[in-house]
Design a protein around this motif. Structure first.
Motif, PDB file in Angstrom:
ATOM      1  N   PRO A 161       0.837   9.143   2.941  1.00  0.00           N
ATOM      2  CA  PRO A 161       0.673   7.686   3.135  1.00  0.00           C
ATOM      3  C   PRO A 161       1.139   7.242   4.531  1.00  0.00           C
TER       4      PRO A 161
ATOM      5  N   ALA B  59       0.431   4.227  -2.650  1.00  0.00           N
ATOM      6  CA  ALA B  59      -0.173   5.498  -2.226  1.00  0.00           C
ATOM      7  C   ALA B  59       0.787   6.656  -2.495  1.00  0.00           C
ATOM      8  N   ALA B  60       2.082   6.425  -2.249  1.00  0.00           N
ATOM      9  CA  ALA B  60       3.068   7.496  -2.482  1.00  0.00           C
ATOM     10  C   ALA B  60       3.100   7.877  -3.963  1.00  0.00           C
TER      11      ALA B  60
ATOM     12  N   LYS C  97      12.462   5.826  -2.669  1.00  0.00           N
ATOM     13  CA  LYS C  97      11.985   6.286  -1.359  1.00  0.00           C
ATOM     14  C   LYS C  97      10.651   5.634  -0.944  1.00  0.00           C
ATOM     15  N   PRO C  98       9.636   5.564  -1.852  1.00  0.00           N
ATOM     16  CA  PRO C  98       8.385   4.913  -1.442  1.00  0.00           C
ATOM     17  C   PRO C  98       8.583   3.442  -1.057  1.00  0.00           C
TER      18      PRO C  98
ATOM     19  N   LEU D  95      10.068   3.384   2.367  1.00  0.00           N
ATOM     20  CA  LEU D  95       9.003   3.685   3.342  1.00  0.00           C
ATOM     21  C   LEU D  95       8.124   2.455   3.568  1.00  0.00           C
TER      22      LEU D  95
ATOM     23  N   PHE E  59       0.814  -1.230   0.000  1.00  0.00           N
ATOM     24  CA  PHE E  59       0.000   0.000   0.000  1.00  0.00           C
ATOM     25  C   PHE E  59       0.844   1.275   0.000  1.00  0.00           C
ATOM     26  N   LEU E  60       1.834   1.344   0.879  1.00  0.00           N
ATOM     27  CA  LEU E  60       2.559   2.616   1.051  1.00  0.00           C
ATOM     28  C   LEU E  60       3.227   3.120  -0.240  1.00  0.00           C
TER      29      LEU E  60
ATOM     30  N   SER F 183       4.342  13.450  -0.676  1.00  0.00           N
ATOM     31  CA  SER F 183       3.916  12.184  -1.273  1.00  0.00           C
ATOM     32  C   SER F 183       4.278  10.996  -0.381  1.00  0.00           C
ATOM     33  N   LEU F 184       5.256  11.181   0.501  1.00  0.00           N
ATOM     34  CA  LEU F 184       5.575  10.113   1.458  1.00  0.00           C
ATOM     35  C   LEU F 184       4.894  10.372   2.793  1.00  0.00           C
TER      36      LEU F 184
ATOM     37  N   ILE G 107       0.586   7.549  -6.029  1.00  0.00           N
ATOM     38  CA  ILE G 107      -0.673   8.267  -6.301  1.00  0.00           C
ATOM     39  C   ILE G 107      -0.522   9.731  -5.864  1.00  0.00           C
ATOM     40  N   PHE G 108       0.171   9.942  -4.759  1.00  0.00           N
ATOM     41  CA  PHE G 108       0.399  11.302  -4.270  1.00  0.00           C
ATOM     42  C   PHE G 108       1.446  12.042  -5.117  1.00  0.00           C
ATOM     43  N   GLY G 109       1.968  11.388  -6.116  1.00  0.00           N
ATOM     44  CA  GLY G 109       2.859  12.067  -7.057  1.00  0.00           C
ATOM     45  C   GLY G 109       4.334  11.959  -6.741  1.00  0.00           C
ATOM     46  N   SER G 110       4.737  10.930  -6.007  1.00  0.00           N
ATOM     47  CA  SER G 110       6.155  10.785  -5.686  1.00  0.00           C
ATOM     48  C   SER G 110       6.979  10.604  -6.954  1.00  0.00           C
TER      49      SER G 110
END
Lengths: 163, 518
Positions: B405, A115-116, A126-127, A130, A111-112, B401-402, A118-121
């Protein structure tokens, strides 16, 4: 918000009130032997407020129909505005509903990063870091407190290795 | 009056320990970091901490939460000042003058003005809480079920009176309240122990958990909303390099004298508005700003970096923090979302806030008062001042973005750790989506949460009053107090409808911008 949309919401709430009156209260309250007075009172209140809301929306529609038409055409598409959020909601739903079967670590590891992104990382790694580190930290804290996060194959493997 | 000082002394002995002071520092630091991050409110920080207070000592937990709330309330002004993005909704009023001041290179002056105004506002409000709560609690003990039910009805109608700018907002407020009351019905009937709206799920027998509901409606829905703003957040992250002008001691003294009248007025105004249910810090900050602008001479520099435009809203919004606890500690009725979180913290510790707690365990309540006073000073001197620069560096490097989440994972762990029940995670998701839909469509969340918390108390007291009265409503109009409260409830409703029908604006002609309502 446009009065037309306000009216649609008000009508939706009125439909919910009807469903509550005809199905939920008889099947979920009366059938269980509970008093229906308070649920009926609340349902009546909701219907009354929704009706008042609908009437006010209609009044607003009559007041400014021209302005509403003028706004049309300037807005970005539905998917432009809500696409990212809807995707995040869908992924969150899958994550939380699947957690019982997959366990916390595996589902959160997937998921993380998703989601990262989707948030535009913009970072590739890095995602993933995380997603790997955060569930393991929570697992460690819960283990130290002698508590358990939702169990799955990874938790079972870790327990087998650590015990 | 003598009793208050004796109890305060006992409270000081009970609360004044290194571990509680550490809790304030930790809580304030968390609040400062959370409050400085756009999209994360002070209450969100409290909500995220709440589930982890299960295993903590009562005062440690409460000190942690109060520190987070007060730290967050101040920290919203940091990003408002530096980059014109209010970290919290209430800091939007501060940004009107703190950002122009910071653009002139007077960043330190703007940030310190906001800090001292917060401390002064918070301290005046704390003192009002300490000296008004005990006599009010004694009166509250005389109230019976009919009076309590009428009081809750009045509180719920009062919440709506200041919502929005139109009749549509008023009706939406009522719908929010009714939906909150309906959500509270789910589970076992608290008098006959029969099931209501459980749809065959045994996990719903004990109702919707309070912590879950608050985290879903405030935190998860906020993350969904921030997801829409993600591009904006990336763009707005840039900091402009302006050569800083030092803030000297003579200038500090000059500013203090210049703003004193507004500081005192805003502190009292904030305390008064904070004690009323549902008004909240955002409206208060704009009302205080409007009042300061209205009372200033014509040649003022409001909107261009006037120090009174920073001092007034900051003093006002911080005064709300303590005074919003007045209904909680005296009547057991949370008057704001932050007070509702505190209510949850008390319940987690096995205590029900209200007049009985003040009588039975005065050391806890007075200990809380002492910690509140200490929070402002310890927070300001030990955390806020050094943290201003830490937060600035942190914000420069923060990857939203990190971050979001990560917040979601923290929420899920918090919800799960309340009862270790996977079913609650599904409920959490459903309520999060509901909260998002409500907010997107202009339905206010605070009235919903207050109604959800007050619903069971309202139902229990109404039914008890009816049982006492043999099923007759006479019990409500034979009690003078209940009758007055019911008349007030109807009057506030009529006033709100009349006011909105006339299209009146908020006090001082300054309305709260749409994007800062939630």
């Amino acid at each position: 918000m446009k009065p037309r949309k306000e009216l649609a919401i008000a009508l939706g709430i009125l439909a919910f009130c009807a469903l509550n009156l005809l199905y939920f209260i008889p099947a979920q309250v009366a059938a269980e032997g509970s008093s229906t007075t308070y649920p009926h009172l609340l349902n009546g209140m909701l219907a009354f407020f929704a009706l008042a809301y609908a009437l006010e929306a209609v009044r607003q529609m009559w007041k400014s129909p021209a302005g509403e038409r003028a706004e049309a055409g300037e807005k970005p598409s539905f998917l432009d505005v809500y696409g990212r959020t809807l995707l995040l909601m869908a992924v969150t739903g899958v994550w939380l509903f699947a957690m019982e079967a997959t366990g916390f670590i595996l589902s959160t590891f997937i998921f993380l990063p998703v989601a990262a992104y989707i948030f535009g990382s913009r970072s590739r790694w890095k995602p993933l870091v995380l997603g790997l580190v955060m569930p393991l930290i929570f697992y460690g804290v819960f283990r130290a407190l002698h508590s358990q996060l939702p169990q799955g194959p990874v938790e079972a493997l870790l327990s087998h290795l650590l015990d | 009056m003598g009793d208050i000082f004796i109890n305060l002394w006992q409270g000081t002995i009970y609360a004044f320990s290194p571990i509680n002071l550490l809790a304030i520092v930790i809580g304030y630091a968390i609040g400062v970091i959370a409050g400085a991050i756009p999209g994360v409110m002070a209450v969100t920080a409290m909500v995220l901490i709440l589930p982890f207070t299960f295993t903590l000592e009562p005062l440690f937990a409460i000190a942690l939460l109060m520190g987070a709330y007060k730290g967050g309330a101040y920290a919203g002004s940091i990003t408002a000042t530096l980059v014109n993005i209010p970290g919290t909704p209430e800091a939007a009023a501060t940004a009107l003058d703190s950002y122009p001041m910071s653009q002139r290179g007077e960043q330190q002056r703007a940030l310190e003005l906001a800090l001292w105004a917060s401390v002064i506002g918070g301290t005046i409000s704390n003192l009002l809480l300490i000296f008004t709560a005990p006599p009010l609690a004694e009166v509250a003990l005389l109230l019976g079920p009919a009076e309590i039910a009428a009081l809750i009805l009045f509180s719920l109608t009062a919440v709506i009176t200041l919502l929005g700018d139109s009749l549509l907002d008023i009706w939406k407020g009522f719908i929010s309240i009714t939906l909150g009351l309906m959500l509270a019905v789910i589970g076992l009937d608290n008098m006959s122990a029969t099931r209501r709206y459980v749809f065959g799920f045994e996990d719903l027998d004990s109702g919707v958990p309070f912590v879950l509901c608050i985290i879903a409606l405030l935190a998860l829905s906020e993350v969904f909303i921030q997801c829409e703003r993600v591009r904006q957040l990336h763009i707005e992250q840039g900091f402009k390099g302006v050569k800083p002008i030092p803030y000297t001691w003579p200038q500090r003294w000059k500013d203090f004298k210049f703003c004193l009248k507004d500081l005192i007025r805003s502190s009292f105004l904030g305390s008064l508005l904070g004690a009323l249910p549902g008004i909240g810090a955002t409206t208060t900050a704009f009302v205080c700003y409007g009042e300061a602008r209205r009372s200033a001479k014509k040649d003022n520099r409001f909107g261009q970096g006037d120090p009174r435009g920073i001092a007034a809203p900051e003093a006002g919004n911080n005064a709300v923090a303590a005074s919003s606890l007045i209904p909680l500690v005296t009547l057991g009725i949370p008057g704001s979302v932050a007070a509702a979180v505190m209510y949850g913290a008390f319940m987690i510790q096995g205590m029900i806030p209200g007049p009985m707690l003040m009588q039975e365990r005065p050391e806890v309540i007075y200990g809380l008062f002492v910690l509140l006073v200490l929070t402002d000073f310890i927070g300001a001197f030990m955390v806020a001042l050094p943290f201003i620069y830490v937060v600035r560096r942190l914000l420069r490097r923060l990857d939203f973005s990190l971050f979001f989440p990560g917040v979601m994972a923290c929420c899920v762990v918090g919800v799960y750790s309340e009862e270790f029940n996977v079913f609650h995670l599904r409920l959490f998701f459903i309520l999060g989506v509901l909260g998002y839909l409500m907010r997107k469509n202009g339905f206010s969340i605070p009235p919903f949460i207050l109604a959800f918390i007050l619903g069971p108390i309202l139902e229990r007291n109404t039914r008890t009053a009816l049982l006492i009265g043999g099923g007759s409503l006479e019990v409500f109009y034979t009690s003078k107090v209940a009758m007055i409260l019911l008349i007030l409830a109807v009057a506030s409703l009529v006033w709100a409808l009349w006011r909105k029908a006339r299209g009146a604006e908020s006090a001082g002609g300054l309305a709260v911008p749409e994007e800062f309502k939630h």
